[in-house]
Design an enzyme around this catalytic site. Structure first.
Site, short mmCIF file in Angstrom:
data_model
loop_
_atom_site.label_atom_id
_atom_site.label_comp_id
_atom_site.label_asym_id
_atom_site.label_seq_id
_atom_site.Cartn_x
_atom_site.Cartn_y
_atom_site.Cartn_z
N THR A 187 -18.29 65.92 54.77
CA THR A 187 -19.02 65.34 55.90
C THR A 187 -20.20 64.51 55.39
O THR A 187 -20.74 64.78 54.33
CB THR A 187 -19.53 66.50 56.76
OG1 THR A 187 -18.40 67.10 57.38
CG2 THR A 187 -20.52 66.08 57.82
N ARG A 215 -9.45 70.83 67.40
CA ARG A 215 -10.59 71.61 66.88
C ARG A 215 -11.82 70.70 66.74
O ARG A 215 -11.75 69.61 66.18
CB ARG A 215 -10.23 72.21 65.53
CG ARG A 215 -11.34 73.03 64.86
CD ARG A 215 -12.15 72.21 63.89
NE ARG A 215 -13.10 73.02 63.13
CZ ARG A 215 -14.00 72.52 62.29
NH1 ARG A 215 -14.07 71.23 62.10
NH2 ARG A 215 -14.84 73.31 61.65
N GLY A 217 -15.76 70.63 65.29
CA GLY A 217 -16.68 71.36 64.42
C GLY A 217 -18.12 71.26 64.89
O GLY A 217 -18.40 70.96 66.06
N ASP A 218 -19.02 71.52 63.97
CA ASP A 218 -20.45 71.53 64.32
C ASP A 218 -21.07 70.14 64.34
O ASP A 218 -22.11 69.93 64.97
CB ASP A 218 -21.23 72.38 63.30
CG ASP A 218 -21.08 71.83 61.88
OD1 ASP A 218 -19.93 71.53 61.48
OD2 ASP A 218 -22.10 71.68 61.19
N GLY A 239 -20.84 71.87 56.16
CA GLY A 239 -20.34 73.18 55.75
C GLY A 239 -19.29 73.66 56.73
O GLY A 239 -18.74 72.87 57.50
N GLY A 241 -18.03 74.58 59.78
CA GLY A 241 -18.58 74.29 61.10
C GLY A 241 -18.65 75.45 62.07
O GLY A 241 -19.61 75.56 62.85
N1 ASP Z 1 -19.10 70.75 59.12
C1 ASP Z 1 -17.85 70.04 59.12
C2 ASP Z 1 -16.92 70.70 60.11
O1 ASP Z 1 -16.86 71.91 60.15
C3 ASP Z 1 -17.19 69.99 57.79
C4 ASP Z 1 -18.04 69.49 56.66
O2 ASP Z 1 -19.25 69.65 56.67
O3 ASP Z 1 -17.48 68.90 55.73
O4 ASP Z 1 -16.22 69.99 60.79
#
Ligand code: ASP
Length: 331
Positions: A187, A215, A217-218, A239, A241
């Site tokens: 990310t 899905r 994520g965060d 990280g 998510g």
């Molecule tokens: N945080 C992101 C997610 O969970 C993934 C990442 O940080 O690479 O979608």
């Protein structure tokens, strides 16, 4: 505000956290990653130097990484379980707590621009799926076929993920010896403070390899992957998510610094190294407060990062943990 009251500017960016080890990167790839992180940091810093808004600096930096196939955002995004790409992004302005986000978009070329359009041109905070792509198109943002985001590298990662654990989303299950680097997070994000002392934060991602269709994520969730409030701080996370959503990581760090009056470094360490680590959530954050002092905290092996303040003649870049990183300056 008159010109003499200029506040110190700064930008911090990340290109993802995870099992980033020197032995897993070829010298050529390491060089390319460092160069792109430097380019992105400089793109954002140039906006701040000419008096531009923190939000514009965040977008400029993120766009460089979205356009690079090296990162899991824009072109180079990871594949879903269905072999497609679904992208998430968000941006927040610290001066008035305005925010915009898009989730599971498939066609807007630069999701961070779509997030900014939601902030500026819609009464909403988060648009998802087809509606978000349609909104971005109506705003005149460049639109691409979903296959435009494909790269061979990410396709191989996806195939490996499917072979190793077809339904796994957990990085714990995916990061087996020998495949750890393949499943690191990628990310991208940026936080900035402009000459008016305004903070902003933004994050953009393809999510996690082999994630379920739909899905989210965060990264597009305000308070989880992104948060900015002039009264506390600006945060962009990377990280696993699901953990960042459940622990409202970005907001928790800002809230601790505001209500407990903790220094930002301490607030970030409490959440990332203590709360999140104990829960099993891998990842990290970049942050800035009003002192324009970069804060970068991660509980993973590494986090791609770049930063530049008024004290720095050039961007500083880090990939690995503090101990093995030559450019690390002790922030
Ligand atoms: N945080 C992101 C997610 O969970 C993934 C990442 O940080 O690479 O979608």
């Amino acid at each position: 505000m008159n010109a003499t009251a200029k506040k110190p500017i700064a930008i911090v960016i990340h290109g993802g956290a995870g099992t980033i080890l020197k032995e897993n990167l070829t010298p050529a790839k390491e060089k390319a990653i460092r160069a792109t992180l430097a380019k992105a940091t400089n793109a954002g810093y140039a906006v701040l130097q000419r008096g531009g808004a923190a939000t514009d600096a965040v977008i400029a930096a993120i766009e460089v990484m979205e356009d690079s196939p090296l990162f899991n955002a824009g072109q180079g995004a990871v594949f879903t379980a269905e072999g497609t790409h679904e992208l998430d992004a968000s941006i927040m302005r610290g001066s008035d707590l305005q925010a915009g986000a898009v989730a599971a978009v498939k066609h807007v070329k630069n999701p961070i621009r779509a997030a900014m359009a939601v902030l500026e041109k819609s009464p909403h905070v988060l648009l998802a799926g087809d509606g978000a792509d349609q909104f971005a198109k109506e705003q005149g943002l460049p639109w691409v076929e979903n296959s435009w985001f494909d790269t061979d590298y990410r396709r191989q990662q996806w195939q490996k993920a499917r072979a190793e654990k077809t339904t796994a989303l957990s990085e714990d299950e995916l990061t087996k010896p020998g495949s750890a680097d393949d499943f690191k997070f990628g990310t991208v994000g940026a936080v900035a403070i402009d000459i008016h002392g305004n903070l902003a934060a933004g994050t953009s991602t393809g999510g996690m390899t082999n994630k379920s269709h739909g899905r989210i994520g965060d990264s597009p969730i305000i308070g989880a992957g992104t948060y900015a409030d002039n009264r506390s701080c600006a945060i962009s996370a990377t990280g696993h998510g699901e953990y960042f959503i459940r622990y409202a990581v970005a907001h928790d760090i800002c809230a601790r610094s505001r209500y407990l009056k903790q220094p930002l470094q301490q607030a970030a360490e409490s959440v990332i190294m203590d709360v999140l680590f104990s829960a099993g959530g891998e990842g990290g954050i970049i942050a800035l407060d009003h002192n324009a002092q970069p804060v970068m905290v991660f509980n993973s092996k590494g986090m791609y990062r770049g930063w530049r303040t008024a004290k720095d003649a050039a961007p500083l870049i880090g990939l690995y943990d503090k101990g093995s990183e030559k450019t690390w300056k002790g922030h």
